[in-house]
Motif scaffolding. Structure first.
Motif, mmCIF file in Angstrom:
data_model
loop_
_atom_site.group_PDB
_atom_site.id
_atom_site.type_symbol
_atom_site.label_atom_id
_atom_site.label_comp_id
_atom_site.label_asym_id
_atom_site.label_seq_id
_atom_site.Cartn_x
_atom_site.Cartn_y
_atom_site.Cartn_z
ATOM 1 N N UNK A 159 -9.961 -3.129 8.389
ATOM 2 C CA UNK A 159 -11.379 -2.936 8.073
ATOM 3 C C UNK A 159 -12.050 -2.023 9.086
ATOM 4 N N UNK A 160 -11.721 -2.205 10.357
ATOM 5 C CA UNK A 160 -12.320 -1.365 11.394
ATOM 6 C C UNK A 160 -11.908 0.089 11.223
ATOM 7 N N UNK A 161 -10.674 0.306 10.816
ATOM 8 C CA UNK A 161 -10.245 1.684 10.527
ATOM 9 C C UNK A 161 -10.988 2.258 9.321
ATOM 10 N N UNK A 162 -11.141 1.438 8.290
ATOM 11 C CA UNK A 162 -11.871 1.885 7.098
ATOM 12 C C UNK A 162 -13.294 2.282 7.463
ATOM 13 N N UNK A 163 -13.933 1.463 8.310
ATOM 14 C CA UNK A 163 -15.343 1.699 8.642
ATOM 15 C C UNK A 163 -15.552 2.965 9.473
ATOM 16 N N UNK A 164 -14.495 3.514 10.009
ATOM 17 C CA UNK A 164 -14.620 4.787 10.719
ATOM 18 C C UNK A 164 -14.883 5.942 9.759
ATOM 19 N N UNK A 173 0.836 -1.201 0.000
ATOM 20 C CA UNK A 173 0.000 0.000 0.000
ATOM 21 C C UNK A 173 0.871 1.251 0.000
ATOM 22 N N UNK A 174 1.958 1.210 0.755
ATOM 23 C CA UNK A 174 2.909 2.332 0.762
ATOM 24 C C UNK A 174 3.453 2.579 -0.642
ATOM 25 N N UNK A 175 3.782 1.497 -1.342
ATOM 26 C CA UNK A 175 4.292 1.609 -2.711
ATOM 27 C C UNK A 175 3.221 2.154 -3.648
ATOM 28 N N UNK A 176 1.995 1.679 -3.474
ATOM 29 C CA UNK A 176 0.889 2.121 -4.335
ATOM 30 C C UNK A 176 0.618 3.610 -4.195
ATOM 31 N N UNK A 177 0.789 4.139 -2.997
ATOM 32 C CA UNK A 177 0.558 5.571 -2.779
ATOM 33 C C UNK A 177 1.503 6.427 -3.611
ATOM 34 N N UNK A 178 2.663 5.891 -3.938
ATOM 35 C CA UNK A 178 3.648 6.631 -4.739
ATOM 36 C C UNK A 178 3.388 6.487 -6.236
ATOM 37 N N UNK A 202 0.329 6.039 -9.581
ATOM 38 C CA UNK A 202 -0.749 6.886 -10.092
ATOM 39 C C UNK A 202 -2.151 6.395 -9.744
ATOM 40 N N UNK A 203 -2.279 5.137 -9.348
ATOM 41 C CA UNK A 203 -3.600 4.599 -9.080
ATOM 42 C C UNK A 203 -4.305 5.279 -7.919
ATOM 43 N N UNK A 204 -5.653 5.295 -7.966
ATOM 44 C CA UNK A 204 -6.407 5.871 -6.860
ATOM 45 C C UNK A 204 -7.297 4.839 -6.170
ATOM 46 N N UNK A 205 -7.222 3.575 -6.620
ATOM 47 C CA UNK A 205 -7.889 2.463 -5.946
ATOM 48 C C UNK A 205 -6.911 1.296 -5.866
ATOM 49 N N UNK A 206 -6.823 0.689 -4.678
ATOM 50 C CA UNK A 206 -5.812 -0.341 -4.439
ATOM 51 C C UNK A 206 -6.488 -1.677 -4.135
ATOM 52 N N UNK A 207 -6.231 -2.670 -4.969
ATOM 53 C CA UNK A 207 -6.759 -4.021 -4.761
ATOM 54 C C UNK A 207 -5.711 -4.866 -4.039
ATOM 55 N N UNK A 208 -6.084 -5.453 -2.903
ATOM 56 C CA UNK A 208 -5.167 -6.261 -2.099
ATOM 57 C C UNK A 208 -5.498 -7.737 -2.253
ATOM 58 N N UNK A 264 -8.062 8.062 -1.051
ATOM 59 C CA UNK A 264 -8.480 9.077 -0.084
ATOM 60 C C UNK A 264 -8.656 8.486 1.311
ATOM 61 N N UNK A 265 -9.165 7.252 1.374
ATOM 62 C CA UNK A 265 -9.331 6.597 2.670
ATOM 63 C C UNK A 265 -7.970 6.239 3.255
ATOM 64 N N UNK A 266 -7.082 5.696 2.416
ATOM 65 C CA UNK A 266 -5.747 5.312 2.888
ATOM 66 C C UNK A 266 -5.001 6.525 3.426
ATOM 67 N N UNK A 267 -5.157 7.651 2.774
ATOM 68 C CA UNK A 267 -4.482 8.864 3.236
ATOM 69 C C UNK A 267 -5.004 9.318 4.598
ATOM 70 N N UNK A 268 -6.237 8.906 4.939
ATOM 71 C CA UNK A 268 -6.803 9.246 6.244
ATOM 72 C C UNK A 268 -6.401 8.251 7.327
ATOM 73 N N UNK A 269 -6.388 6.963 6.988
ATOM 74 C CA UNK A 269 -6.224 5.935 8.019
ATOM 75 C C UNK A 269 -4.824 5.346 8.092
ATOM 76 N N UNK A 270 -4.000 5.591 7.072
ATOM 77 C CA UNK A 270 -2.649 5.059 7.086
ATOM 78 C C UNK A 270 -2.554 3.666 6.486
#
Length: 310
Positions: free
Chosen positions: A201-206, A84-89, A91-97, A179-185
């Motif tokens: 998931x619990x962080x996302x649901x916040x 996820x750290x790599x993905x943030x660098x 161009x994508x704006x949605x990350x599939x894990x 946008x969510x990842x930038x909020x929750x880390x």
């Protein structure tokens, strides 16, 4: 002038360790999408089975791929955190894990893209996990009660609809927005393995709902509900229990904390009374359980040398 919504751009994050045959198949599915990903990020957790040599082949010199070869095994949690750290660098704006044993259908990303456009308020999506031709409900769960960390599997009946909401998803087909990842880390790398997806998931649901899109499917190439030959806890169980106890303390209520420890302890007592496990295994399991509880209470995470794959 009409305000046209931007087309979603995806990064696929694959974590692998010593499963070369599965990785090859996983990469083939990820790179054969109706809607091609912006980037396929592969985190190689210090594999020793030829994975490194495979990832040096000509196809991976393409701009489609970003390869990260780790010098040590970071576990699934560390791998997804790095991914996820790599993905943030990128161009994508949605990350599939996904792990290397998740084979996404050719229309997986296009189905999620349509959902992204239909639900602009939603910051996370999942697809349906199938194993051996059956829906595996373990991967999509809801809270037992509001405010609780205790989860129950979403029944198969929900999969007959177009989509449904959930509270906890495994990292087998979770798609989370930038946008969510930038909020929750990042995912909690110190978990090493297991329950990192619950905590994330619990962080996302916040911040947003999570929606399962039932036309988006993947084949999880593992055994459905495989049974252990022994009731003696494995090294992996240490991380599973410890991380769950920690998550309950951080996000749950008092009942969650009590039940998270009481249920597995009562199970051990029952196994011993029914002669399902030996006294030696009972003592070993109980000592591990108590160690997990203590470490979770003290916030001691990371790799523990006593419980590390040799």
């Amino acid at each position: 002038m009409e305000n046209r919504q931007e087309e979603p751009r995806f990064s696929v994050i694959i974590v692998t360790c010593n499963r070369l045959a599965l990785l090859k198949e996983c990469v083939a599915h990820a790179s054969n999408q109706e809607k091609m990903p912006e980037k396929i990020i592969i985190i190689n957790n210090a594999s020793t089975d030829g994975t490194l040599e495979y990832l040096q082949e000509e196809q991976f010199q393409s701009q489609l791929y970003h390869i990260v070869n780790e010098s040590e095994n970071l576990g699934g949690a560390g791998g997804f955190s790095r991914g996820v750290e790599t993905a943030l660098a990128e161009k994508g704006d949605w990350f599939l894990l996904i792990d290397d044993d998740a084979m996404i259908a050719s229309d997986f990303l296009s189905s999620i893209a349509e959902a992204v456009k239909s639900h602009p308020e939603c910051g996370a999506f999942t697809g349906v996990v199938e194993t051996e031709g059956q829906i595996d409900t373990l991967h999509r769960r809801r809270r037992k009660k509001a405010g609780s960390v205790q989860m129950v599997n979403i029944p198969e009946e929900a999969y007959k609809r177009e989509e449904f909401e959930l509270d906890a998803a495994s990292f087998c087909g979770l798609v989370v927005g930038r946008k969510i990842v930038e909020k929750i880390g990042l995912p909690e790398k110190e978990f090493f393995i297991w329950n990192d997806d619950l905590e994330y998931s619990l962080r996302i649901r916040m911040h947003t709902e999570i929606r399962n899109i039932n036309r988006a499917r993947l084949n999880h190439k593992t055994n459905l509900y495989s049974q252990r030959s022994s009731k003696r806890y494995l090294w992996k169980d240490y991380y599973g229990f410890r991380n769950y106890f920690y998550t309950c303390r951080k996000y749950g209520n008092k009942t969650d904390c009590i039940m998270s420890y009481a249920i597995p302890r009562l199970r051990l007592i029952y196994w011993r009374m029914q002669h399902i496990i030996s006294r030696k295994d009972y003592v070993y399991n109980l000592e591990m359980l108590n160690r997990c509880r203590k470490d979770a209470k003290q916030g001691k995470l990371g790799i523990v040398k006593e419980y590390f794959p040799g």
